[in-house]
Design a protein around this motif. Sequence first.
Motif, short mmCIF file in Angstrom:
data_model
loop_
_atom_site.label_atom_id
_atom_site.label_comp_id
_atom_site.label_asym_id
_atom_site.label_seq_id
_atom_site.Cartn_x
_atom_site.Cartn_y
_atom_site.Cartn_z
N ARG A 34 0.85 -1.19 0.00
CA ARG A 34 0.00 0.00 0.00
C ARG A 34 0.89 1.24 0.00
O ARG A 34 1.92 1.28 0.68
N HIS A 69 -0.82 8.42 -0.27
CA HIS A 69 -0.77 9.70 -0.98
C HIS A 69 -1.55 10.71 -0.16
O HIS A 69 -2.16 10.37 0.85
N GLU A 74 -4.95 6.44 -0.76
CA GLU A 74 -3.90 5.43 -0.80
C GLU A 74 -4.06 4.55 -2.03
O GLU A 74 -5.19 4.27 -2.46
N LEU A 75 -2.93 4.10 -2.57
CA LEU A 75 -2.91 3.15 -3.68
C LEU A 75 -2.57 1.78 -3.12
O LEU A 75 -1.60 1.63 -2.39
N ARG A 100 -2.10 -2.46 -4.03
CA ARG A 100 -1.94 -3.51 -5.05
C ARG A 100 -2.28 -4.87 -4.45
O ARG A 100 -1.82 -5.20 -3.35
N THR A 126 -7.66 0.52 -11.16
CA THR A 126 -6.89 1.60 -11.80
C THR A 126 -5.78 1.08 -12.71
O THR A 126 -5.33 1.79 -13.60
N ASP A 172 -4.45 -2.87 -9.23
CA ASP A 172 -4.34 -1.74 -8.31
C ASP A 172 -5.70 -1.08 -8.13
O ASP A 172 -6.53 -1.04 -9.06
N GLY A 198 -7.44 2.54 -5.92
CA GLY A 198 -7.22 3.71 -5.09
C GLY A 198 -8.33 3.84 -4.07
O GLY A 198 -9.51 3.68 -4.40
#
Length: 208
Positions: A113, A116, A120-121, A123, A150, A163, A165
């Motif tokens: 993770r 941002h 958060e992004l 995977r 995404t 992924d 967000g």
Amino acid sequence: MFTGIIAEQGTVIDIKSSPGVDSGELVLSAPVSSEGLEPGGSIAVNGVCLTATDNHDGQLHLDVMGETLHRTTTGQLQPGDRVNLERCVPAGGRLDGHVVQGHVDGVGSLVWRQPHTQWELLRFAVPQALARYIAEKGSIAVDGVSLTVTAVSGAAAEEAWFDVGLIPTTLDETRLGSLPPGSPVNLEVDVLAKYTERLLAFGGRSGQ
């Protein structure tokens, strides 16, 4: 049917199973989601559609079949674990997420993770057999949460991933906000993709 919009995080009180019996019972504290849920009613627990057998004082008792214990993360739950809860959508209700059946297709895991500003992004690793159903900008349910994909791994990639967000609301109101890397998650891909593949496999035959 569900929409992937989580109403509450419940808490596991107990998960019971008997030796030699391929089924069990999940007991949850769910003061909001339990309200008005009659025995025989459905609720999604981390994206798994389960049937209520008893409901009193904010506690839900849910039957869990052996298939569910073996093919989802339900069998790994422990007392004290937090779970995402969603009641089935009423006829005429708003479809704020996407069509979610509560039928888990497989188990993936959080790879990493990346925080941002304000989001958060994340995977997730996904079983190869499910990768073909996951498309960029498509929908997927992760532990019952409706999310927009995404990015995805290439078709020839040895390890499949996707992924997503997460906005502050999702981080605050679902268990995905505190999930550590390595954690297993229930995955349900878009049902339209599965039916499309099935129809194409028959090559346009009518079945008559």
